[in-house]
Design a protein around this motif. Structure first.
Motif, PDB file in Angstrom:
ATOM      1  N   ARG A 190     -13.549 -33.565 -35.110  1.00  0.00           N
ATOM      2  CA  ARG A 190     -13.044 -33.979 -36.539  1.00  0.00           C
ATOM      3  C   ARG A 190     -11.671 -34.619 -36.272  1.00  0.00           C
ATOM      4  O   ARG A 190     -10.943 -36.308 -36.920  1.00  0.00           O
ATOM      5  CB  ARG A 190     -12.287 -32.585 -36.623  1.00  0.00           C
ATOM      6  CG  ARG A 190     -10.916 -32.133 -37.727  1.00  0.00           C
ATOM      7  CD  ARG A 190     -11.507 -30.986 -38.777  1.00  0.00           C
ATOM      8  NE  ARG A 190      -9.788 -30.803 -39.578  1.00  0.00           N
ATOM      9  CZ  ARG A 190      -9.289 -30.355 -39.188  1.00  0.00           C
ATOM     10  NH1 ARG A 190      -8.625 -29.849 -38.310  1.00  0.00           N
ATOM     11  NH2 ARG A 190      -8.558 -30.038 -40.284  1.00  0.00           N
ATOM     12  N   ALA A 191     -10.925 -34.198 -34.564  1.00  0.00           N
ATOM     13  CA  ALA A 191      -9.868 -35.393 -34.232  1.00  0.00           C
ATOM     14  C   ALA A 191     -10.017 -36.620 -34.123  1.00  0.00           C
ATOM     15  O   ALA A 191      -9.309 -37.519 -34.328  1.00  0.00           O
ATOM     16  CB  ALA A 191      -9.184 -34.860 -32.810  1.00  0.00           C
ATOM     17  N   ARG A 192     -11.171 -36.641 -33.683  1.00  0.00           N
ATOM     18  CA  ARG A 192     -11.851 -38.679 -33.506  1.00  0.00           C
ATOM     19  C   ARG A 192     -11.854 -39.268 -34.685  1.00  0.00           C
ATOM     20  O   ARG A 192     -12.251 -40.352 -34.690  1.00  0.00           O
ATOM     21  CB  ARG A 192     -12.807 -38.020 -32.609  1.00  0.00           C
ATOM     22  CG  ARG A 192     -12.630 -38.282 -31.717  1.00  0.00           C
ATOM     23  CD  ARG A 192     -13.952 -38.463 -30.183  1.00  0.00           C
ATOM     24  NE  ARG A 192     -13.833 -38.009 -28.878  1.00  0.00           N
ATOM     25  CZ  ARG A 192     -13.392 -38.317 -27.982  1.00  0.00           C
ATOM     26  NH1 ARG A 192     -12.357 -39.653 -28.650  1.00  0.00           N
ATOM     27  NH2 ARG A 192     -13.012 -38.208 -26.912  1.00  0.00           N
ATOM     28  N   LYS A 193     -11.769 -38.244 -36.018  1.00  0.00           N
ATOM     29  CA  LYS A 193     -12.404 -39.333 -37.470  1.00  0.00           C
ATOM     30  C   LYS A 193     -10.575 -38.939 -37.946  1.00  0.00           C
ATOM     31  O   LYS A 193     -10.567 -39.146 -38.906  1.00  0.00           O
ATOM     32  CB  LYS A 193     -12.699 -37.825 -37.970  1.00  0.00           C
ATOM     33  CG  LYS A 193     -14.209 -37.780 -37.590  1.00  0.00           C
ATOM     34  CD  LYS A 193     -15.166 -36.600 -38.755  1.00  0.00           C
ATOM     35  CE  LYS A 193     -16.778 -36.804 -37.786  1.00  0.00           C
ATOM     36  NZ  LYS A 193     -17.670 -35.249 -39.070  1.00  0.00           N
ATOM     37  N   GLU A 211      -2.726 -34.287 -33.992  1.00  0.00           N
ATOM     38  CA  GLU A 211      -1.765 -34.172 -33.126  1.00  0.00           C
ATOM     39  C   GLU A 211      -2.105 -32.524 -31.952  1.00  0.00           C
ATOM     40  O   GLU A 211      -1.856 -33.055 -30.371  1.00  0.00           O
ATOM     41  CB  GLU A 211      -0.176 -33.801 -33.732  1.00  0.00           C
ATOM     42  CG  GLU A 211      -0.492 -35.077 -34.628  1.00  0.00           C
ATOM     43  CD  GLU A 211       1.436 -34.575 -35.557  1.00  0.00           C
ATOM     44  OE1 GLU A 211       1.726 -35.997 -35.765  1.00  0.00           O
ATOM     45  OE2 GLU A 211       1.744 -33.847 -35.305  1.00  0.00           O
ATOM     46  N   VAL A 212      -2.177 -31.995 -32.706  1.00  0.00           N
ATOM     47  CA  VAL A 212      -2.739 -31.278 -31.500  1.00  0.00           C
ATOM     48  C   VAL A 212      -3.592 -31.190 -30.850  1.00  0.00           C
ATOM     49  O   VAL A 212      -3.343 -30.683 -29.521  1.00  0.00           O
ATOM     50  CB  VAL A 212      -2.507 -29.346 -32.447  1.00  0.00           C
ATOM     51  CG1 VAL A 212      -3.035 -28.591 -31.676  1.00  0.00           C
ATOM     52  CG2 VAL A 212      -1.526 -29.050 -33.451  1.00  0.00           C
ATOM     53  N   LEU A 217      -6.352 -32.834 -26.023  1.00  0.00           N
ATOM     54  CA  LEU A 217      -7.200 -33.726 -24.590  1.00  0.00           C
ATOM     55  C   LEU A 217      -6.876 -33.912 -24.115  1.00  0.00           C
ATOM     56  O   LEU A 217      -7.679 -34.387 -22.563  1.00  0.00           O
ATOM     57  CB  LEU A 217      -8.218 -34.554 -25.862  1.00  0.00           C
ATOM     58  CG  LEU A 217      -9.546 -33.960 -26.787  1.00  0.00           C
ATOM     59  CD1 LEU A 217      -9.618 -34.346 -27.928  1.00  0.00           C
ATOM     60  CD2 LEU A 217     -10.133 -32.650 -26.463  1.00  0.00           C
ATOM     61  N   ILE A 218      -5.749 -34.778 -24.311  1.00  0.00           N
ATOM     62  CA  ILE A 218      -5.345 -35.674 -22.893  1.00  0.00           C
ATOM     63  C   ILE A 218      -5.223 -34.712 -22.176  1.00  0.00           C
ATOM     64  O   ILE A 218      -4.937 -35.058 -20.567  1.00  0.00           O
ATOM     65  CB  ILE A 218      -3.254 -36.018 -23.799  1.00  0.00           C
ATOM     66  CG1 ILE A 218      -3.811 -37.169 -24.376  1.00  0.00           C
ATOM     67  CG2 ILE A 218      -2.708 -36.192 -22.973  1.00  0.00           C
ATOM     68  CD1 ILE A 218      -2.897 -37.687 -25.706  1.00  0.00           C
ATOM     69  N   PRO A 299      -8.936 -26.201 -29.060  1.00  0.00           N
ATOM     70  CA  PRO A 299      -7.390 -26.202 -28.081  1.00  0.00           C
ATOM     71  C   PRO A 299      -6.519 -26.299 -28.945  1.00  0.00           C
ATOM     72  O   PRO A 299      -6.106 -27.526 -29.571  1.00  0.00           O
ATOM     73  CB  PRO A 299      -8.772 -27.926 -27.962  1.00  0.00           C
ATOM     74  CG  PRO A 299     -10.110 -27.396 -27.716  1.00  0.00           C
ATOM     75  CD  PRO A 299      -9.774 -26.858 -29.826  1.00  0.00           C
ATOM     76  N   GLY A 300      -5.580 -26.375 -28.096  1.00  0.00           N
ATOM     77  CA  GLY A 300      -3.793 -26.714 -28.651  1.00  0.00           C
ATOM     78  C   GLY A 300      -3.539 -25.718 -29.335  1.00  0.00           C
ATOM     79  O   GLY A 300      -2.004 -25.510 -29.666  1.00  0.00           O
ATOM     80  N   ASP A 301      -4.125 -24.516 -30.063  1.00  0.00           N
ATOM     81  CA  ASP A 301      -3.847 -23.574 -31.006  1.00  0.00           C
ATOM     82  C   ASP A 301      -3.773 -22.484 -30.515  1.00  0.00           C
ATOM     83  O   ASP A 301      -4.603 -21.872 -29.548  1.00  0.00           O
ATOM     84  CB  ASP A 301      -4.269 -23.992 -31.965  1.00  0.00           C
ATOM     85  CG  ASP A 301      -3.489 -23.691 -33.462  1.00  0.00           C
ATOM     86  OD1 ASP A 301      -2.340 -22.587 -33.631  1.00  0.00           O
ATOM     87  OD2 ASP A 301      -4.552 -23.306 -34.395  1.00  0.00           O
ATOM     88  N   GLY A 302      -3.257 -21.583 -31.129  1.00  0.00           N
ATOM     89  CA  GLY A 302      -3.267 -20.348 -31.356  1.00  0.00           C
ATOM     90  C   GLY A 302      -3.427 -19.804 -29.629  1.00  0.00           C
ATOM     91  O   GLY A 302      -2.093 -19.769 -29.262  1.00  0.00           O
TER      92      GLY A 302
END
Length: 417
Positions: A190-193, A211-212, A217-218, A299-302
């Motif tokens: 989804r982020a890559r889209k 962004e999250v 991923l980074i 990833p990045g959330d919650g």
């Protein structure tokens, strides 16, 4: 879902968080006012002199307010107030798991939703502090497979400050995930889209989900481990957050210390969202969502945390446990103006309330509400965690009353606080 509030911050920089011895409702709903901003004045009121404001004490106005909500069936969860590392008020109400007869208590961990997003900002700054990345690095410095304009033009500062200009396809809120790998793959794809729909560096009011995910991923690419494991090892474990973690749905169902989300559905009844994955919220701001459908948070959330653990995290930000103090200043320094006394920092809304700083992060989902606030000038930390939808007694109302008890600032009547 992001319950961010960017309340405000003045020209005074926080010199050290050592003074810590130790929002909003659904997107689109207003937050309580931060009160009058007086950037040049020192904090006033009893807590300025090291005294405890009466409204924060057991039996005080804030305690009575939350107890009344709970008695009326409008609050289930936990509230905590800590002053210079000492607990002043700690209360639990309602059920963590009604079916098993388990009540909310001090050790109950609640899912955080967007209140856990600052963890990805802390993780990024830890890696920057170690010289493993730079805030000016573009997405393409560390990741492949992104559109050229994103890879070359969007940098880490843009991701952390919410100024990337990115947008992503709508989330599939009906999907029931069955594994960590499935969750990771879905949100990565989804982020890559994502598409660049704005100019990087242009102010925005909230983080776009790409962004999250891209930040997470980074972190994974630089640290060489899954985001969830990195945060567990380098934030939760280092802070002594023994009740916190990124738990999976099977753990959520089996572990008695994890609060279930009690979600209001279309007929007005409230159900255990975790045991009713076929049901979704009718709330237009989170239409169709059910937090139990996620096998693990994106990833990045919650993440999950207890109220004492969030107080430990707040204290650890100020004493060098997770970030050297200059890098903690980088985390909270004002980046983007959002209002007369409100700014965005890295993943944390910051503001001036009655002449003192307040750092705050809120989050929510159906049956979920979480907020933690830090008042570094006076050493206060406030935590609100709730696991039930209700009519009245919203998270923003309680946030406003907490702020009033600590600072004396009146919530904005127009916000319902």
């Amino acid at each position: 879902m992001d319950l961010n509030s960017a309340r405000g911050i003045g020209r005074r920089r926080l010199v050290a968080w050592g003074g810590l011895a130790a929002a909003g409702a659904a997107a689109g709903l207003p937050l309580a006012s931060a009160g009058t901003a007086r950037a040049a004045s020192p904090p006033t009121g009893p807590s300025r002199r090291g005294e405890i404001p009466p409204d924060t004490l057991p039996g005080g106005a804030y305690d009575r307010y939350v107890a009344k909500l709970a008695a009326e069936g409008k609050f289930s969860g936990r509230v905590l107030l800590s002053h210079r590392g000492r607990t002043v008020l700690s209360r639990s109400y309602g059920m963590a798991d009604q079916q098993k007869g388990i009540r909310n208590q001090e050790g109950t961990a609640f899912t955080l939703s967007s209140a856990g997003k600052p963890f990805f900002a802390v993780a990024m700054l830890q890696l920057a502090q170690q010289g493993k990345l730079r805030l000016t690095d573009t997405v393409g410095t560390h990741l492949t497979g992104f559109a050229e304009d994103i890879a070359d033009r969007v940098n880490i500062h843009h991701l952390l400050s919410g100024t990337s200009g990115l947008d992503a396809p709508d989330e599939d809120v009906e999907r029931v995930f069955q594994s960590r790998d499935e969750v990771h793959e879905y949100y990565e794809q989804r982020a890559r889209k994502a598409k660049l729909v704005g100019v990087p560096g242009t102010p925005n009011t909230a983080h776009a989900e790409p962004e999250v995910t891209i930040s997470a991923l980074i972190v994974e690419a630089v640290a060489g481990m899954p985001y969830w494991d990195y945060v567990q090892e380098n934030i939760f474990d280092r802070c002594g957050m023994t009740g916190s973690g990124f738990y999976t749905r099977p753990q959520w169902l089996a572990d008695g210390h994890l609060a279930h989300p009690y979600m209001k559905v279309a007929d007005g009844s409230v159900v255990d969202a975790l045991r009713n994955l076929d049901k979704g919220s009718p709330n237009p701001y989170v239409l169709g969502k059910n937090p139990g459908r996620a096998f693990i948070d994106a990833p990045g959330d919650g993440g999950f945390a207890t109220a004492p653990d969030l107080a430990r995290f707040a204290h650890a930000l100020g004493d060098g446990t997770v970030l050297d103090r200059p890098w903690a200043d980088v985390l909270t320094a004002p980046k983007i103006p959002h209002g007369p006394a409100s700014f965005g920092a890295y993943g944390i809304p910051i503001s001036i309330v009655n002449g003192q700083w307040m750092y705050q992060r809120a989050g929510g989902n159906p049956g979920v509400g979480a907020n933690w606030s830090i008042y570094p000038y006076t050493g206060w930390v406030g935590v609100i965690l709730t696991n039930r939808d209700s009519d009245g007694g919203s998270l923003v109302d309680i946030m406003g009353q907490e702020m009033k008890a600590i600072t004396g600032a009146e919530p904005d009547p127009g916000s319902g606080g």
